[in-house]
Design an enzyme around this catalytic site. Structure first.
Site, mmCIF file in Angstrom:
data_model
loop_
_atom_site.group_PDB
_atom_site.id
_atom_site.type_symbol
_atom_site.label_atom_id
_atom_site.label_comp_id
_atom_site.label_asym_id
_atom_site.label_seq_id
_atom_site.Cartn_x
_atom_site.Cartn_y
_atom_site.Cartn_z
ATOM 1 N N LYS A 9 1.061 -1.349 -0.084
ATOM 2 C CA LYS A 9 0.048 0.077 0.233
ATOM 3 C C LYS A 9 0.822 1.220 0.135
ATOM 4 O O LYS A 9 2.011 1.133 0.297
ATOM 5 C CB LYS A 9 -0.804 -0.049 1.196
ATOM 6 N N TYR A 49 -12.554 -2.779 -3.729
ATOM 7 C CA TYR A 49 -12.965 -2.536 -2.388
ATOM 8 C C TYR A 49 -14.542 -2.635 -2.214
ATOM 9 O O TYR A 49 -15.197 -2.089 -1.360
ATOM 10 C CB TYR A 49 -12.608 -1.357 -1.622
ATOM 11 N N ASN A 116 -1.802 -0.113 6.902
ATOM 12 C CA ASN A 116 -1.133 -1.177 7.486
ATOM 13 C C ASN A 116 -0.052 -1.980 6.510
ATOM 14 O O ASN A 116 -0.356 -3.146 6.330
ATOM 15 C CB ASN A 116 -2.454 -2.306 7.975
ATOM 16 N N HIS A 119 -2.068 -5.406 1.468
ATOM 17 C CA HIS A 119 -3.222 -6.019 1.325
ATOM 18 C C HIS A 119 -3.041 -7.515 0.733
ATOM 19 O O HIS A 119 -1.871 -7.541 -0.076
ATOM 20 C CB HIS A 119 -3.886 -5.535 0.203
ATOM 21 N N GLU A 130 -9.589 -10.201 -7.974
ATOM 22 C CA GLU A 130 -8.666 -9.084 -7.707
ATOM 23 C C GLU A 130 -7.609 -9.047 -8.918
ATOM 24 O O GLU A 130 -7.196 -8.033 -9.233
ATOM 25 C CB GLU A 130 -8.023 -9.141 -6.296
HETATM 26 P P1 GTP Z 1 -6.594 -6.049 3.438
HETATM 27 O O1 GTP Z 1 -5.523 -7.172 3.220
HETATM 28 O O2 GTP Z 1 -6.146 -4.820 3.186
HETATM 29 O O3 GTP Z 1 -7.859 -6.317 2.589
HETATM 30 O O4 GTP Z 1 -6.858 -6.141 4.649
HETATM 31 P P2 GTP Z 1 -7.869 -6.892 5.638
HETATM 32 O O5 GTP Z 1 -8.232 -7.877 4.828
HETATM 33 O O6 GTP Z 1 -7.094 -7.371 7.036
HETATM 34 O O7 GTP Z 1 -9.073 -5.815 6.018
HETATM 35 P P3 GTP Z 1 -10.393 -5.670 5.226
HETATM 36 O O8 GTP Z 1 -10.430 -6.125 3.975
HETATM 37 O O9 GTP Z 1 -11.423 -5.965 6.437
HETATM 38 O O10 GTP Z 1 -10.249 -4.106 5.347
HETATM 39 C C1 GTP Z 1 -9.696 -3.506 4.171
HETATM 40 C C2 GTP Z 1 -8.679 -2.425 4.627
HETATM 41 O O11 GTP Z 1 -9.533 -1.381 4.973
HETATM 42 C C3 GTP Z 1 -7.767 -2.570 5.821
HETATM 43 O O12 GTP Z 1 -6.680 -3.008 5.407
HETATM 44 C C4 GTP Z 1 -7.744 -1.445 6.366
HETATM 45 O O13 GTP Z 1 -6.795 -0.563 5.644
HETATM 46 C C5 GTP Z 1 -8.749 -0.846 6.296
HETATM 47 N N1 GTP Z 1 -10.093 -0.965 7.551
HETATM 48 C C6 GTP Z 1 -10.561 -2.203 7.556
HETATM 49 N N2 GTP Z 1 -11.247 -2.284 8.655
HETATM 50 C C7 GTP Z 1 -11.388 -1.210 9.332
HETATM 51 C C8 GTP Z 1 -11.542 -0.423 10.413
HETATM 52 O O14 GTP Z 1 -12.302 -0.953 11.377
HETATM 53 N N3 GTP Z 1 -11.114 0.685 10.654
HETATM 54 C C9 GTP Z 1 -10.089 1.387 10.032
HETATM 55 N N4 GTP Z 1 -10.039 2.827 10.215
HETATM 56 N N5 GTP Z 1 -10.076 1.019 8.845
HETATM 57 C C10 GTP Z 1 -10.223 -0.371 8.454
HETATM 58 MG MG MG Z 2 -9.546 -7.759 2.950
#
Ligand code: GTP
Ligand code: MG
Length: 140
Positions: A9, A49, A116, A119, A130
């Site tokens: 990212k 997303y 973080n 992804h 994806e």
């Molecule tokens: P990815 O590998 O990036 O998809 O991460 P993930 O699968 O662990 O998380 P998810 O797909 O649920 O969410 C996608 C991204 O949105 C995350 O990597 C974070 O950058 C952001 N995100 C997800 N949940 C939260 C949340 O509760 N709060 C905030 N501030 N950001 C979030």
């Molecule tokens: Mg995810």
């Protein structure tokens, strides 16, 4: 053998952590199939997303992800989707275990979205979807 889509990212790319992420992927034994550096468009991110549309972190997430270059990577190996999620660690870097990418290299920056570093696709189906978004011309 399975493929997964990894993104370094904008925070990880800007901090110069792309090589470190690739080192961990290759060290684990996964093969790099495709690699590209690009600044994502909002259209790409809306597709990527789609499952998060409407959530409070969606708009800041798209703003953040379109803020600068990312490294998009297709990796390949046995159970690489689950395996890379394990390398990445928990979504919130504060909670991520030491030894993981997010646990070793990430922290909470106090922003509206979790910056973080990486992804990783969360299922075989997500990976296929994806990879089609980021590498539409990639062969089977
Ligand atoms: P990815 O590998 O990036 O998809 O991460 P993930 O699968 O662990 O998380 P998810 O797909 O649920 O969410 C996608 C991204 O949105 C995350 O990597 C974070 O950058 C952001 N995100 C997800 N949940 C939260 C949340 O509760 N709060 C905030 N501030 N950001 C979030
Ligand atoms: Mg995810």
């Amino acid at each position: 053998i399975e493929r997964s889509l990894v993104l370094v990212k904008p925070d990880g790319f800007q901090r110069g952590l792309t090589g470190e992420v690739l080192r961990r992927i290759e060290g684990k034994g996964y093969r790099l199939v495709a690699l590209s550096v690009l600044t994502p468009t909002r259209e790409q991110l809306a597709a990527h997303y789609a499952e998060h549309e409407g959530k409070p972190f969606y708009a800041p997430l798209v703003d953040f992800m379109s803020s600068g270059p990312v490294a998009a990577v297709v990796i390949e190996g046995q159970d690489s989707v689950k395996g890379f999620r394990s390398l990445a660690g928990a979504t919130n870097p504060t909670d991520a275990a030491p030894g993981t990418i997010r646990g070793d290299l990430g922290r909470d920056w106090g922003t509206k979205v979790q910056q973080n570093i990486v992804h990783g696709s969360d299922s075989h189906e997500s990976a296929t979807r994806e990879i089609g978004i980021w590498f539409p011309d990639l062969e089977g």
